[in-house]
Design a protein around this motif. Structure first.
Motif, PDB file in Angstrom:
ATOM      1  N   THR A  49    -109.411 -80.677 -37.127  1.00  0.00           N
ATOM      2  CA  THR A  49    -110.242 -80.644 -38.337  1.00  0.00           C
ATOM      3  C   THR A  49    -111.050 -81.918 -38.550  1.00  0.00           C
ATOM      4  N   HIS A  56    -115.154 -78.674 -39.139  1.00  0.00           N
ATOM      5  CA  HIS A  56    -113.885 -79.082 -39.749  1.00  0.00           C
ATOM      6  C   HIS A  56    -112.919 -77.925 -40.022  1.00  0.00           C
ATOM      7  N   TYR A  57    -113.427 -76.773 -40.411  1.00  0.00           N
ATOM      8  CA  TYR A  57    -112.564 -75.631 -40.739  1.00  0.00           C
ATOM      9  C   TYR A  57    -112.173 -74.912 -39.445  1.00  0.00           C
ATOM     10  N   TYR A 103    -105.955 -75.526 -35.307  1.00  0.00           N
ATOM     11  CA  TYR A 103    -104.987 -76.462 -35.882  1.00  0.00           C
ATOM     12  C   TYR A 103    -103.573 -75.880 -35.866  1.00  0.00           C
ATOM     13  N   SER A 135    -105.830 -85.242 -37.920  1.00  0.00           N
ATOM     14  CA  SER A 135    -105.950 -84.029 -37.120  1.00  0.00           C
ATOM     15  C   SER A 135    -107.152 -84.106 -36.191  1.00  0.00           C
ATOM     16  N   SER A 174    -106.127 -75.892 -46.047  1.00  0.00           N
ATOM     17  CA  SER A 174    -107.486 -76.182 -45.572  1.00  0.00           C
ATOM     18  C   SER A 174    -107.604 -77.677 -45.323  1.00  0.00           C
ATOM     19  N   PRO A 175    -108.674 -78.096 -44.651  1.00  0.00           N
ATOM     20  CA  PRO A 175    -108.980 -79.535 -44.634  1.00  0.00           C
ATOM     21  C   PRO A 175    -109.286 -80.022 -46.050  1.00  0.00           C
ATOM     22  N   ARG A 176    -109.182 -81.313 -46.243  1.00  0.00           N
ATOM     23  CA  ARG A 176    -109.467 -81.914 -47.555  1.00  0.00           C
ATOM     24  C   ARG A 176    -110.395 -83.114 -47.373  1.00  0.00           C
ATOM     25  N   MET A 227    -104.600 -84.384 -42.418  1.00  0.00           N
ATOM     26  CA  MET A 227    -103.960 -83.137 -42.830  1.00  0.00           C
ATOM     27  C   MET A 227    -102.541 -83.453 -43.288  1.00  0.00           C
ATOM     28  N   SER A 244    -108.868 -71.528 -46.485  1.00  0.00           N
ATOM     29  CA  SER A 244    -109.442 -71.547 -45.127  1.00  0.00           C
ATOM     30  C   SER A 244    -109.381 -70.211 -44.402  1.00  0.00           C
ATOM     31  N   THR A 293    -110.068 -84.508 -39.950  1.00  0.00           N
ATOM     32  CA  THR A 293    -109.692 -85.017 -41.262  1.00  0.00           C
ATOM     33  C   THR A 293    -108.206 -85.354 -41.229  1.00  0.00           C
TER      34      THR A 293
END
Length: 275
Positions: free
Chosen positions: A24, A112-113, A118, A21, A79-81, A28, A99, A26
């Motif tokens: 974020t 990130h959040y 997103y 993503s 949420s992101p991980r 997803m 989130s 990260t």
């Protein structure tokens, strides 16, 4: 995008995906159901606290009616991980899996959040590019925290979502313990900013969706009695502001997926009519 798992379902496909993503920063995950025939539109489902991309697709029993209506569904993670932000993993109602579908502004989380971006931008574009669904054939719905997300994103971006519905949504988080905790952590202390991510306050401030909002609420929902959902506040705000709203109080039902699976067909039919 990478397909992690595929299961044939009602002649279509239930699939689980992972991608990098931009929003974020990260990886997803999301799940999808894609019917076998022509796809008439796409529903984005936003899940609630502690959930992942797998809850709706495995528990709601939605694939049969989606296949009949020619609709796909896409269910992003909550949420992101894979991060280690301050307090991110300390409790179930803040941070990982929680989130609240907004773009955070506090240190660490703001990097990130970015879940509003997103969902409303990145996922919205991905649906068009990767699944060939036109921009004017996308709707949104969700449950609890995800119901909050569906309502707020629908009101903040009415041009992007044809229709909006929710199960057991947190409709007035600025006045609910869950919302106060999350908004403080993600947005800081400025309650004027909080109101920009609260469905009831958005309606009061003049935000509108051109279609009626649909809400189903269980009458025996323990979180309704604990003051987390505040359904009546949204009803009052919409009445005063002439925003069309249909609230179905379902007596005897709780907050679980047993409730969602009982009425998910009604919601899919609601979106199908408008799509």
């Amino acid at each position: 995008m990478q397909v992690l798992k595929t299961h044939k379902t009602f002649e279509g496909k239930t699939q689980f995906w992972e991608h990098e993503s931009v929003s974020t920063k990260t990886k997803m995950k999301f799940s999808t159901f894609i019917p076998a025939g022509p796809v008439r539109g796409c529903l984005i489902w936003l899940s609630g606290l502690t959930c992942t991309d797998e809850n709706f697709i495995t528990k709601a029993g939605a694939q049969k009616v989606l296949a009949e209506k020619g609709l796909m569904v896409i269910c992003p993670d909550t949420s992101p991980r894979g991060l280690q932000l301050p307090q991110e993993h300390d409790s179930w109602d803040f941070g990982s899996g929680a989130s609240f579908y907004l773009d955070a502004t506090t240190p660490g989380y703001r990097d990130h959040y970015r879940m509003e971006t997103y969902i409303a931008d990145e996922l919205h574009s991905l649906i068009q590019k990767e699944f060939n669904v036109p921009a004017n054939k996308i709707s949104i719905f969700g449950h609890s925290m995800g119901g909050h997300g569906a309502l707020t994103l629908g009101l903040r971006h009415p041009q992007k979502f044809v229709s909006v519905s929710a199960f057991s949504p947190i409709v007035n988080p600025v006045n609910a313990p869950w919302g106060v905790k999350a908004f403080t952590g993600y947005l800081g202390e400025n309650k004027t900013v909080w109101a920009e991510h609260d469905a009831t306050e958005l309606v009061r401030s003049g935000k509108r969706h051109p279609q009626a909002l649909l809400v189903d609420q269980g009458g025996d929902d323990e979180f309704l009695t604990k003051g987390q959902l505040l359904t009546d506040n949204l009803t009052k705000a919409c009445k005063e502001a002439s925003q069309k709203l249909e609230v179905n109080m379902r007596e005897g039902y709780d907050h679980s997926y047993y409730f969602i699976s009982s009425f998910v067909e009604n919601h899919i039919e609601f979106h199908s009519r408008l799509l």
